[in-house]
Design an enzyme around this catalytic site. Structure first.
Site, PDB file in Angstrom:
ATOM      1  N   ARG A 140      -5.565  11.103  -1.045  1.00 16.67           N
ATOM      2  CA  ARG A 140      -4.328  11.890  -1.081  1.00 16.67           C
ATOM      3  C   ARG A 140      -4.523  13.319  -0.582  1.00 16.67           C
ATOM      4  O   ARG A 140      -3.600  13.904   0.010  1.00 16.67           O
ATOM      5  CB  ARG A 140      -3.782  11.914  -2.510  1.00 16.67           C
ATOM      6  CG  ARG A 140      -3.456  10.547  -3.079  1.00 16.67           C
ATOM      7  CD  ARG A 140      -2.384   9.841  -2.267  1.00 16.67           C
ATOM      8  NE  ARG A 140      -1.948   8.604  -2.938  1.00 16.67           N
ATOM      9  CZ  ARG A 140      -1.085   7.764  -2.421  1.00 16.67           C
ATOM     10  NH1 ARG A 140      -0.551   7.997  -1.231  1.00 16.67           N
ATOM     11  NH2 ARG A 140      -0.730   6.664  -3.076  1.00 16.67           N
ATOM     12  N   HIS A 149       9.100   4.262  -5.183  1.00 14.18           N
ATOM     13  CA  HIS A 149       7.924   4.985  -4.684  1.00 14.18           C
ATOM     14  C   HIS A 149       8.340   6.121  -3.756  1.00 14.18           C
ATOM     15  O   HIS A 149       7.843   7.249  -3.863  1.00 14.18           O
ATOM     16  CB  HIS A 149       7.000   4.011  -3.942  1.00 14.18           C
ATOM     17  CG  HIS A 149       5.824   4.667  -3.299  1.00 14.18           C
ATOM     18  ND1 HIS A 149       4.837   5.330  -4.003  1.00 14.18           N
ATOM     19  CD2 HIS A 149       5.460   4.762  -1.985  1.00 14.18           C
ATOM     20  CE1 HIS A 149       3.926   5.796  -3.168  1.00 14.18           C
ATOM     21  NE2 HIS A 149       4.285   5.468  -1.939  1.00 14.18           N
ATOM     22  N   GLU A 205      -3.255   1.808  -3.773  1.00 11.12           N
ATOM     23  CA  GLU A 205      -1.825   1.570  -3.550  1.00 11.12           C
ATOM     24  C   GLU A 205      -1.555   0.087  -3.725  1.00 11.12           C
ATOM     25  O   GLU A 205      -2.105  -0.740  -3.000  1.00 11.12           O
ATOM     26  CB  GLU A 205      -1.390   2.026  -2.152  1.00 11.12           C
ATOM     27  CG  GLU A 205      -1.295   3.531  -2.014  1.00 11.12           C
ATOM     28  CD  GLU A 205      -0.527   3.965  -0.766  1.00 11.12           C
ATOM     29  OE1 GLU A 205       0.248   4.920  -0.863  1.00 11.12           O
ATOM     30  OE2 GLU A 205      -0.694   3.321   0.288  1.00 11.12           O
ATOM     31  N   THR A 223      -8.815  -0.777   3.776  1.00  7.94           N
ATOM     32  CA  THR A 223      -7.682  -1.517   3.215  1.00  7.94           C
ATOM     33  C   THR A 223      -8.213  -2.879   2.787  1.00  7.94           C
ATOM     34  O   THR A 223      -8.890  -3.552   3.565  1.00  7.94           O
ATOM     35  CB  THR A 223      -6.568  -1.697   4.262  1.00  7.94           C
ATOM     36  OG1 THR A 223      -6.116  -0.407   4.686  1.00  7.94           O
ATOM     37  CG2 THR A 223      -5.407  -2.494   3.707  1.00  7.94           C
ATOM     38  N   ASP A 237       1.948  -0.562   8.336  1.00  5.61           N
ATOM     39  CA  ASP A 237       2.208  -0.326   6.915  1.00  5.61           C
ATOM     40  C   ASP A 237       3.593   0.286   6.748  1.00  5.61           C
ATOM     41  O   ASP A 237       3.892   1.338   7.317  1.00  5.61           O
ATOM     42  CB  ASP A 237       1.141   0.601   6.333  1.00  5.61           C
ATOM     43  CG  ASP A 237       1.108   0.542   4.811  1.00  5.61           C
ATOM     44  OD1 ASP A 237       1.386  -0.530   4.252  1.00  5.61           O
ATOM     45  OD2 ASP A 237       0.801   1.564   4.176  1.00  5.61           O
ATOM     46  N   GLU A 245       1.554   8.576  -8.457  1.00  6.27           N
ATOM     47  CA  GLU A 245       2.745   8.545  -9.314  1.00  6.27           C
ATOM     48  C   GLU A 245       2.376   8.518 -10.802  1.00  6.27           C
ATOM     49  O   GLU A 245       2.989   9.211 -11.610  1.00  6.27           O
ATOM     50  CB  GLU A 245       3.590   7.312  -8.974  1.00  6.27           C
ATOM     51  CG  GLU A 245       4.228   7.355  -7.599  1.00  6.27           C
ATOM     52  CD  GLU A 245       4.894   6.038  -7.249  1.00  6.27           C
ATOM     53  OE1 GLU A 245       6.058   5.848  -7.647  1.00  6.27           O
ATOM     54  OE2 GLU A 245       4.249   5.187  -6.602  1.00  6.27           O
ATOM     55  N   GLU A 247       0.159  -2.939  -3.040  1.00  5.78           N
ATOM     56  CA  GLU A 247       1.008  -3.453  -1.962  1.00  5.78           C
ATOM     57  C   GLU A 247       0.839  -4.961  -1.846  1.00  5.78           C
ATOM     58  O   GLU A 247      -0.071  -5.554  -2.419  1.00  5.78           O
ATOM     59  CB  GLU A 247       0.637  -2.818  -0.617  1.00  5.78           C
ATOM     60  CG  GLU A 247       0.729  -1.300  -0.585  1.00  5.78           C
ATOM     61  CD  GLU A 247       0.731  -0.741   0.838  1.00  5.78           C
ATOM     62  OE1 GLU A 247       1.127  -1.475   1.762  1.00  5.78           O
ATOM     63  OE2 GLU A 247       0.330   0.417   1.001  1.00  5.78           O
ATOM     64  N   ASP A 288      -4.011  -0.643  -0.162  1.00  3.88           N
ATOM     65  CA  ASP A 288      -4.177   0.311   0.936  1.00  3.88           C
ATOM     66  C   ASP A 288      -4.703   1.623   0.339  1.00  3.88           C
ATOM     67  O   ASP A 288      -3.944   2.539   0.044  1.00  3.88           O
ATOM     68  CB  ASP A 288      -2.837   0.524   1.648  1.00  3.88           C
ATOM     69  CG  ASP A 288      -3.003   1.319   2.933  1.00  3.88           C
ATOM     70  OD1 ASP A 288      -4.096   1.253   3.526  1.00  3.88           O
ATOM     71  OD2 ASP A 288      -2.058   2.008   3.339  1.00  3.88           O
ATOM     72  N   LYS A 333      -5.947   7.249   5.324  1.00  2.53           N
ATOM     73  CA  LYS A 333      -5.652   5.835   5.098  1.00  2.53           C
ATOM     74  C   LYS A 333      -6.630   4.900   5.815  1.00  2.53           C
ATOM     75  O   LYS A 333      -6.886   3.795   5.349  1.00  2.53           O
ATOM     76  CB  LYS A 333      -4.244   5.501   5.615  1.00  2.53           C
ATOM     77  CG  LYS A 333      -3.130   6.278   4.958  1.00  2.53           C
ATOM     78  CD  LYS A 333      -2.760   5.668   3.630  1.00  2.53           C
ATOM     79  CE  LYS A 333      -1.453   6.254   3.139  1.00  2.53           C
ATOM     80  NZ  LYS A 333      -1.026   5.619   1.881  1.00  2.53           N
ATOM     81  N   GLN A 392      -4.773  13.117   3.209  1.00  2.00           N
ATOM     82  CA  GLN A 392      -3.444  12.743   3.709  1.00  2.00           C
ATOM     83  C   GLN A 392      -2.478  13.934   3.676  1.00  2.00           C
ATOM     84  O   GLN A 392      -1.730  14.180   4.639  1.00  2.00           O
ATOM     85  CB  GLN A 392      -2.896  11.589   2.863  1.00  2.00           C
ATOM     86  CG  GLN A 392      -1.526  11.086   3.292  1.00  2.00           C
ATOM     87  CD  GLN A 392      -0.995  10.016   2.350  1.00  2.00           C
ATOM     88  OE1 GLN A 392      -1.630   9.666   1.352  1.00  2.00           O
ATOM     89  NE2 GLN A 392       0.170   9.485   2.659  1.00  2.00           N
TER      90      GLN A 392
END
Length: 419
Positions: A241, A137, A203, A261, A130, A368, A205, A237, A257, A244
């Site tokens: 948070r 970002h 996320e 996924t 990844d 975000e 992606e 993904d 993570k 993490q």
């Protein structure tokens, strides 16, 4: 004259004859998995087409690559075989070709309504990496956690940053995601929090699917890297948070993570995306020679995220972004991945990292959008800072041509509570 299929394909379909993405499906619950391409509201069974002897070119004639339960053997054949397959299938499905159009028995056997099939992971994924390739970002995360004066570390502009992910927990669209449990930051002098993640996030992606690999010790030239990428998928993904944030120093992402996924079932080939190629952002400073591309391109792929809150019927759009916001290209990512001699293999997956644009409505994750929970997101009369149990997240993406779309379908998952 524009290419047209004998199969009726509406203008809003993601799967016209200009696309023909590849996937793995089961026509019946008891059927073995087999390769197919999407055309309109149907899946064309490539095992039937292959057994019927309709792949007549030098690379695919006599090959059993479409009699496999995944696409890896086909991916390993490389770009000449991919182009041959695409040309053959576009010809076979065209309005002017009688071989399939005028053969009711073959049509009956090979064209399966998409509503009746079960889609599976299209590839056996040996390894998954990844990246962290969106400048917007990276800057937003940096401002949140390090402050505006040190938002992006200097190395970010010199190389495509990445970490090695967990391929065993990659699932196909439609698979439920169980809320992970783990440790979070301690409060005061207390021990670390342990329990279900309180900051579960998506996320936005995409991911590149690797075709032919490279030998151990032999890097791939950045200007030849495109020949090692079969196509792209949508990718979510999922991220915890809070887990993490507590674990990532000093070695980076791990349990926050690796719990799940999600990827879309259809791989859209780079050949299908070529009409939508666009210039990549100007890179400053100039990358080192091994990352300097003669032609540096992204693709104009509009991306959208919808959240369907638990207990509600309607979804709400929370993000509109675009693949062309990536600072580091997928070919640079692949070249960098191999510059130390690392050997990639067919079916490996290279995630782009969260794709955020410059405007708040184009941010690619809740971290975000809510600025790490400091503000709430409004969703059809309810609010969210992070995902709650029962919420469903749906990604979609497509490129818009003249009277047609080349799309990826959807990439979805629903959050289930921790056991």
């Amino acid at each position: 004259m524009a290419l047209k299929s004998f199969i009726e394909v509406g203008p809003d379909s993601h799967f016209p004859i200009q696309n023909l993405p590849f996937g793995i499906f089961k026509p019946e619950p008891t059927s073995p998995p087999r390769p197919g391409v999407a055309i309109g509201d149907y899946v064309l069974d490539l095992s039937t087409i292959s057994v019927s002897g309709l792949f007549e070119g030098p690379f695919l004639s006599g090959s059993d690559c479409f009699l496999q339960p995944n696409l890896n053997k086909f991916l390993a054949l490389g770009r000449p075989a991919w182009k041959e397959a695409r040309t053959t299938l576009q010809n076979l499905l065209s309005a002017d070709e009688a071989k399939l159009r005028d053969n009711p028995n073959l049509r009956e056997k090979s064209l399966v309504p998409m509503s009746k099939v079960e889609m599976l992971l299209p590839i056996a994924i040996g390894d998954y990496t990844d990246f962290f390739s969106s400048m917007h970002h990276a800057r937003n995360c940096g401002i949140m956690f390090r402050g505006p004066e040190n938002a992006i570390n200097p190395n970010w502009f010199q190389l495509p940053i990445a970490y090695h992910g967990r391929s065993s927990s990659i699932v196909v669209s439609g698979t439920d995601i169980i809320r992970p449990r783990g440790q979070g930051h301690p409060s005061g002098n207390s021990p670390p929090y342990f329990g279900p993640s309180r900051k579960l996030d998506f996320e936005l992606e995409m991911a590149a699917v690797v075709g032919p690999g490279n030998e151990l010790g032999k890097p791939v030239d950045v200007n030849e890297a495109g020949d090692h990428i079969f196509g792209l998928v949508l990718m979510n993904d999922w991220s915890a948070r809070d887990i993490q944030a507590w674990e990532y120093v000093p070695l980076g992402p791990f349990l926050g993570k690796s719990f799940g996924t999600t990827i879309s079932p259809w791989i859209v080939t780079l050949d299908a995306l070529e009409p939508f190629a666009c210039d990549a952002p100007k890179q400053d400073p100039q990358p080192l020679p091994y990352l300097a591309e003669k032609i540096s391109k992204n693709y104009d792929i509009s991306l959208e995220v919808q959240i369907k809150p638990a207990g509600q019927e309607d979804s709400c759009v929370v993000t509109r972004s675009n693949f062309n916001h990536l600072y580091w290209t997928v070919t640079q990512q692949l070249a960098h991945h191999t510059i130390n001699g690392c050997n990639l293999r067919p079916g490996d997956l290279l995630g782009t990292g969260t794709i955020s644009g410059p405007e708040p409505e184009s941010y690619g994750c809740l971290l975000e959008l809510t600025w790490n929970g400091q503000k709430s997101l409004s969703l059809n009369g309810t609010t969210r800072k992070f995902l709650e149990d029962g919420d469903e997240v749906v990604f979609s993406g497509c490129s818009k041509g003249d009277g047609y779309k080349v799309g990826f379908g959807t990439c979805s998952g629903k959050i289930l509570p921790s056991p």
